[in-house]
Design a protein around this motif. Structure first.
Motif, mmCIF file in Angstrom:
data_model
loop_
_atom_site.group_PDB
_atom_site.id
_atom_site.type_symbol
_atom_site.label_atom_id
_atom_site.label_comp_id
_atom_site.label_asym_id
_atom_site.label_seq_id
_atom_site.Cartn_x
_atom_site.Cartn_y
_atom_site.Cartn_z
ATOM 1 N N PHE A 108 0.674 8.687 -1.540
ATOM 2 C CA PHE A 108 0.340 7.510 -2.350
ATOM 3 C C PHE A 108 -1.118 7.086 -2.222
ATOM 4 O O PHE A 108 -1.574 6.212 -2.942
ATOM 5 N N ARG A 109 -1.868 7.670 -1.303
ATOM 6 C CA ARG A 109 -3.261 7.236 -1.135
ATOM 7 C C ARG A 109 -4.161 7.838 -2.199
ATOM 8 O O ARG A 109 -5.187 7.291 -2.552
ATOM 9 N N TYR A 110 -3.777 9.003 -2.680
ATOM 10 C CA TYR A 110 -4.594 9.717 -3.642
ATOM 11 C C TYR A 110 -4.204 9.325 -5.059
ATOM 12 O O TYR A 110 -3.131 8.774 -5.287
ATOM 13 N N GLY A 111 -5.073 9.650 -6.012
ATOM 14 C CA GLY A 111 -4.761 9.373 -7.411
ATOM 15 C C GLY A 111 -5.097 10.571 -8.265
ATOM 16 O O GLY A 111 -5.080 11.711 -7.799
ATOM 17 N N LEU A 112 -5.394 10.290 -9.517
ATOM 18 C CA LEU A 112 -5.842 11.325 -10.439
ATOM 19 C C LEU A 112 -7.180 10.868 -10.991
ATOM 20 O O LEU A 112 -7.585 9.728 -10.771
ATOM 21 N N VAL A 141 2.938 -2.107 -5.457
ATOM 22 C CA VAL A 141 1.714 -1.560 -6.003
ATOM 23 C C VAL A 141 0.734 -1.316 -4.881
ATOM 24 O O VAL A 141 0.313 -2.223 -4.197
ATOM 25 N N GLY A 142 0.434 -0.086 -4.657
ATOM 26 C CA GLY A 142 -0.714 0.378 -3.918
ATOM 27 C C GLY A 142 -1.150 -0.277 -2.619
ATOM 28 O O GLY A 142 -2.306 -0.173 -2.280
ATOM 29 N N ARG A 143 -0.301 -0.948 -1.906
ATOM 30 C CA ARG A 143 -0.826 -1.550 -0.703
ATOM 31 C C ARG A 143 0.093 -1.316 0.466
ATOM 32 O O ARG A 143 1.008 -2.073 0.707
ATOM 33 N N PRO A 144 -0.166 -0.281 1.216
ATOM 34 C CA PRO A 144 0.656 -0.021 2.381
ATOM 35 C C PRO A 144 0.930 -1.288 3.194
ATOM 36 O O PRO A 144 2.044 -1.546 3.566
ATOM 37 N N SER A 145 -0.070 -2.098 3.416
ATOM 38 C CA SER A 145 0.136 -3.221 4.315
ATOM 39 C C SER A 145 1.122 -4.213 3.748
ATOM 40 O O SER A 145 1.876 -4.832 4.466
ATOM 41 N N GLN A 175 -7.117 -0.256 2.693
ATOM 42 C CA GLN A 175 -6.684 -0.396 1.300
ATOM 43 C C GLN A 175 -7.809 -0.025 0.341
ATOM 44 O O GLN A 175 -7.578 0.586 -0.694
ATOM 45 N N ARG A 176 -9.030 -0.401 0.694
ATOM 46 C CA ARG A 176 -10.163 -0.063 -0.177
ATOM 47 C C ARG A 176 -10.372 1.440 -0.255
ATOM 48 O O ARG A 176 -10.832 1.960 -1.261
ATOM 49 N N SER A 177 -10.039 2.144 0.817
ATOM 50 C CA SER A 177 -10.305 3.584 0.850
ATOM 51 C C SER A 177 -9.383 4.346 -0.094
ATOM 52 O O SER A 177 -9.666 5.473 -0.473
ATOM 53 N N SER A 178 -8.265 3.738 -0.465
ATOM 54 C CA SER A 178 -7.253 4.469 -1.234
ATOM 55 C C SER A 178 -7.647 4.611 -2.703
ATOM 56 O O SER A 178 -7.948 3.629 -3.385
ATOM 57 N N GLU A 179 -7.639 5.842 -3.179
ATOM 58 C CA GLU A 179 -8.002 6.080 -4.578
ATOM 59 C C GLU A 179 -6.989 5.457 -5.536
ATOM 60 O O GLU A 179 -7.348 4.955 -6.598
ATOM 61 N N SER A 180 -5.724 5.473 -5.142
ATOM 62 C CA SER A 180 -4.715 4.930 -6.062
ATOM 63 C C SER A 180 -4.894 3.426 -6.238
ATOM 64 O O SER A 180 -4.537 2.871 -7.275
ATOM 65 N N ASN A 181 -5.466 2.752 -5.249
ATOM 66 C CA ASN A 181 -5.726 1.331 -5.434
ATOM 67 C C ASN A 181 -6.785 1.081 -6.507
ATOM 68 O O ASN A 181 -6.693 0.117 -7.262
#
Ligand code: NAG
Ligand code: NAG
Ligand code: NAG
Ligand code: NAG
Length: 456
Positions: free
Chosen positions: A179-183, A2-6, A284-290
């Protein structure tokens, strides 16, 4: 993942050395009988499968333009080797864990909310692209050119080939995304996410066309399930009937996860050394999908999920904007409130039969208590509950509650005891269930089980 590259990086780092050796051996022996000759079938036997990965299963390439202002000399020159047109691998590149280069990685992979455009965009001077759309190769290998490092969907894709007769490029396709972007909810633009839904739609259409018009099976892991749902909910009933046989989701966090609050508050490096947690947290905070994966009120209600003694406050899914402010991320408040909240308020019906495979019985973060130092320190107390280790059980099971009164919406939930969020892509019990679901469809023996939950 889930949503965390790191956190994916963490897993990757651990498996890299072993996987490198193993897959070097296997990839050199596995030369495909080639020439584009398709072994002749009587007619299309199988419904084509489109694999939609979770966020960590996607790859991203980048190139830098003149607008890019590197924060250090290292970032100016790195990576020294770049491909045609200046493209290089941004995610995943093993060098992200090397200290000075983590900075370069972080400044390039971050995305920004632009209030004027009401949309997210890349960092200035960083162009990105998702390589190999349509193919499963980037889902199978961390570097599809070298085929050295095994990606996390490799076992699943190989199982579909060996055990179910699927064939890459003929009836087996991959639909990776940025994966960084969302809807976003209605009325808000999502340039990158919407373009993906269009690409996915076209891929499904061509998969059907290449297989005698048989509608496709969408096999989606984690965040991929949310994308698939949105694509289906935004399409017309006749289109769905003609093109999609069933949506099969693996570990999809329909209502978000409490662990995502931990990611936002503290960053999530999964205990990997060398990685600077604060850099990772910013990224991670910058990612919309998160934001999309934060726990939603529909599932978590007013239950206290996080307590901060420093702030003398408790936070439920209903006051996420206060939480974002208090953790020191006020930039997230507006996109969350305007774009994400309306998107997750309802779980739209996909309008095709759904099978949810879910892992259960794995300790999963259910609530967090931060002490007198607030969110700057690690949580004092972490309470675990049921789920797949990443996603809470209530979120995994949400479709049963969300689509209760619609006889047209068939939902089957298959519980897989002790199968973890990503273990579902490789554990034998999970793979057997996935094969069972596909076989049932391909043998046309599916019985639509409405509003039921069967435990295996
Ligand atoms: C939270 O509690 C308030 C007040 O009791 C109630 O009106 C609201 O519906 C609850 N929200 C959810 C999501 O359960
Ligand atoms: C968040 O909402 C809950 C009820 O859902 C309430 O008990 C709590 O005080 C609220 N916290 C903040 C910080 O507003
Ligand atoms: C914490 O907040 C509660 C009400 O939410 C209040 O009664 C209490 O006095 C506060 N404690 C401190 C130390 O501020
Ligand atoms: C599969 O079964 C359904 C009824 O469950 C039927 O309507 C459909 O025609 C069958 N498809 C094929 C290809 O046999």
């Amino acid at each position: 993942m889930v949503g965390r590259p790191s956190s994916v990086a963490a897993v990757v780092v651990v498996v890299v050395l072993v996987a490198a050796m193993v897959s070097t051996l296997s990839s050199c022996c596995c030369v495909r009988a080639g020439g584009g000759e398709r072994r002749r079938r009587q007619e299309a036997e199988r419904h084509p499968v489109v694999l939609i990965p979770g966020s960590g299963g996607n790859q991203l390439e980048a190139r830098l333009t003149e607008e890019y202002s590197p924060s250090s000399l290292a970032c100016r020159v790195w990576p020294v080797m770049r491909g045609k047109g200046g493209w290089f691998r941004l995610w995943f590149a093993p060098s992200v864990v090397v200290a000075p280069l983590t900075n370069c990685f972080a400044e390039r992979i971050k995305i920004y909310y632009d209030p004027a455009a009401d949309d997210y965009r890349n960092a200035a001077g960083v162009e990105t692209r998702v390589p190999d759309f349509g193919s499963t190769s980037t889902l199978r290998y961390l570097d599809p050119n070298l085929k050295l490092l095994t990606g996390y969907m490799n076992v699943l894709a190989s199982t579909l080939e060996k055990k179910a007769g699927y064939e890459e490029g003929f009836d087996l396709f991959g639909a990776p995304y940025d994966f960084r972007y969302g809807l976003a909810g209605p009325g808000h633009p999502s340039r990158v996410g919407s373009a993906y839904l269009e690409r996915l739609t076209k891929l499904v259409e061509s998969a059907c066309a290449a297989n005698g018009g048989k509608p496709a099976i969408l096999l989606a892991h984690s965040l991929g399930g949310l994308y698939a749902l949105q694509m289906l909910a935004r399409s017309s009933p006749p289109w769905r009937a003609a093109h999609v046989k069933r949506l099969v989701t693996l570990s999809t966090p329909w209502g978000g996860t409490v662990q995502e609050m931990l990611t936002f508050a503290s960053g999530n490096t999964l205990g990997v050394p060398f990685v600077d947690a604060s850099l990772i947290r910013d990224e991670q905070r910058s990612s919309e999908s998160n934001l999309w994966l934060l726990p939603v009120p529909r599932v978590f209600g007013n239950t206290t999920l996080v307590v901060s003694r420093h702030h003398n406050r408790s936070y439920s899914a209903t006051n996420m904007t206060q939480f974002l402010r208090d953790i020191g991320f006020p930039e997230g408040v507006e996109p969350y409130r305007a774009r994400i909240r309306p998107l997750v308020e309802l779980l739209p019906e996909p309008g095709v039969p759904v099978t949810c495979l879910v892992g259960t019985g794995v300790d999963t973060v259910e609530s967090l208590v931060y002490g007198n130092d607030g969110f700057e320190a690690a949580p004092e107390k972490v309470v675990y509950g049921d789920g797949d280790g990443t996603v809470n059980l209530a979120s995994l099971m949400d479709p049963i509650k969300a689509w209760p009164d619609s006889p047209a919406q068939a939902v089957e939930v298959v519980e897989l005891p002790k199968v973890s969020h990503s273990g579902i892509l490789k554990d034998k019990s999970a793979l057997d269930q996935i094969l069972r679901v596909l076989d049932a469809i391909n043998l046309n023996a599916t019985t639509s089980i409405h509003r039921s939950s069967l435990s295996v």
